[in-house]
Design an enzyme around this catalytic site. Structure first.
Site, short mmCIF file in Angstrom:
data_model
loop_
_atom_site.label_atom_id
_atom_site.label_comp_id
_atom_site.label_asym_id
_atom_site.label_seq_id
_atom_site.Cartn_x
_atom_site.Cartn_y
_atom_site.Cartn_z
N MET A 158 11.35 24.61 2.00
CA MET A 158 10.62 23.75 1.06
C MET A 158 11.57 22.97 0.16
SD MET A 158 7.76 24.74 -1.78
CE MET A 158 6.65 25.53 -0.64
N TYR B 65 15.20 30.71 7.34
CA TYR B 65 13.97 31.44 7.67
C TYR B 65 13.92 31.78 9.16
CZ TYR B 65 11.84 30.71 3.10
OH TYR B 65 11.55 30.74 1.76
N LYS C 217 0.85 -1.20 0.00
CA LYS C 217 0.00 0.00 0.00
C LYS C 217 0.88 1.25 0.00
CE LYS C 217 -0.35 -0.23 5.06
NZ LYS C 217 -1.19 -0.68 6.19
C1 LIG Z 1 -0.42 -1.61 6.94
C2 LIG Z 1 -0.99 -2.91 7.37
C3 LIG Z 1 -0.17 -4.03 7.54
C4 LIG Z 1 1.34 -3.94 7.47
O1 LIG Z 1 1.81 -3.37 8.65
P1 LIG Z 1 3.38 -3.18 8.95
O2 LIG Z 1 3.41 -2.71 10.36
O3 LIG Z 1 3.86 -2.17 7.98
O4 LIG Z 1 4.01 -4.49 8.76
C5 LIG Z 1 -0.76 -5.24 7.83
N1 LIG Z 1 -2.11 -5.35 7.97
C6 LIG Z 1 -2.92 -4.28 7.86
C7 LIG Z 1 -4.39 -4.45 8.06
C8 LIG Z 1 -2.40 -3.03 7.56
O5 LIG Z 1 -3.21 -1.97 7.46
#
Ligand SMILES: *Cc1c(COP(=O)(O)O)cnc(C)c1O
Length: 354
Positions: free
Chosen positions: A297, A249, A38
């Protein structure tokens, strides 16, 4: 942009990601280890990471959003591709068309779906997943699940990076109890840190993300994972700043002595977080270089006074084996996940093949 004019470089070691996946597989004899890709594989590029893991034999992948699944689908042709954030009304045809597996987390989602699915049980996170009353309702009326091919029952641990947290055992207990009352199905439990909680947390499918990408799944202990990310930037300019002058800044840093200040072409727009102001650190030739003043930035300033050899065109390392993502995170007041998922789009990206 030609190689010679590049002022930044983000190296991503696909071989290290694959090695990390293999190491996690070896830790999880009870079942396969999926790859959570993801958020563009935690900022590292799902289009490169997913095929590398697929080529290594990984056959289970997870994303958060449907759109992420659609982008990854063709890269992992016959793998299970799960969508963690659930099934949005109207999206079912796309799931079917692309062979995606939704994680169903409510009775409404269950009612709207027929086909392969993961049942997401909430055991304490209180974000997504079937609540305890919803599990009760399903247990009392299992026919509700007719038409659903239960691939897995899953839950997600809320504090697995802290093995001393009693929430881990409590969640395990609730998960085992929920699974016992639902139709028999394989189980999916551990995330990265969950893989280090011991055999009771092993299941039929582990779901690590962060550890694949080099984040330490056991904070406070030596990191068992290989370093994946190397971020470096060239010194764009060096200037002599007299004692008493300020840098950046709002003049939040004042030179206490005549200083040599080097400016890098990296800033918060690149995900080099503004909270690293006065706190960040780089490496030059193995020596630590303090970040001074505010992160802007597009630019960040470092104090090179004690490194007379460092000059325009030289590279400073911002993330790497000696400046791990977790250490950068600690300096920024966040975790390695946020550092990785913030990594900017302007860096010249170089992938080291698996
Ligand atoms: C993001 C996620 C994972 C992976 O988690 P990590 O801590 O990055 O290993 C696993 N299961 C679910 C439901 C998640 O949202």
């Amino acid at each position: 942009m030609s190689r010679s004019t590049s002022a930044t470089e983000l190296r991503i070691d696909l071989g290290a990601i694959v090695a990390n996946w293999r190491a996690l597989c070896a830790r999880h004899p009870s079942g396969p280890v999926a790859a959570v890709v993801k958020a563009d594989a935690y900022g590292l590029g799902a289009d490169r990471v997913a095929p590398a893991l697929y080529a290594a034999g990984c056959r289970h992948f997870f994303v958060a959003h449907l759109a992420e699944a659609l982008a990854v689908r063709a890269l992992v042709p016959d793998a299970m591709l799960g969508v963690l954030n659930g099934l949005w009304p109207g999206d079912a045809p796309l799931y079917h068309a692309h062979g995606l597996v939704p994680a169903l987390g409510s009775l409404a989602e269950i009612a709207s779906w027929a086909g392969p699915a993961i049942l997401h049980v909430d055991t304490g996170m209180n974000r997504l997943g079937l609540s305890a009353p919803e599990v009760d309702a399903l247990a009392a009326a299992p026919e509700t699940l007719q038409g659903i091919e239960l691939r897995y029952i899953m839950t997600h641990l809320a504090a697995s990076e802290d093995p001393a947290d009693p929430a881990n055992a409590a969640q395990l207990r609730r998960f085992v109890d929920a699974c016992a009352r639902l139709p028999a199905a394989p189980r999916s439990l551990a995330n990265s840190s969950g893989l280090f909680l011991g055999p009771p947390f092993d299941s039929d499918l582990a779901r690590p993300g962060a550890a694949l990408y080099g984040v330490n799944p056991q904070p406070g202990q030596p990191n068992p994972m290989q370093s994946v990310v190397n971020l470096r930037a060239r010194i764009l300019s060096v200037r002599e700043v007299p004692a008493g002058e300020t840098v950046g800044y709002n003049g939040t840093w004042t030179a206490a002595r005549p200083s040599r200040i080097g400016t890098l072409s990296v800033g918060y727009a690149d995900g080099y977080l503004r909270s690293l102001s006065h706190a960040g650190q780089a490496l030059f030739d193995g020596s630590k270089v303090p970040l001074v003043g505010r992160v802007s930035m597009d630019l960040t300033t470092f104090d090179l006074t004690d490194l007379p050899k460092a000059g325009v065109g030289d590279w400073l390392e911002l993330i790497g084996p000696e400046m791990p993502v977790d250490a950068v995170a600690a300096r920024a007041g966040t975790n390695g996940y946020e550092i990785l998922t913030s990594l900017g789009r302007r860096y010249r990206r170089v992938y080291q093949a698996a």
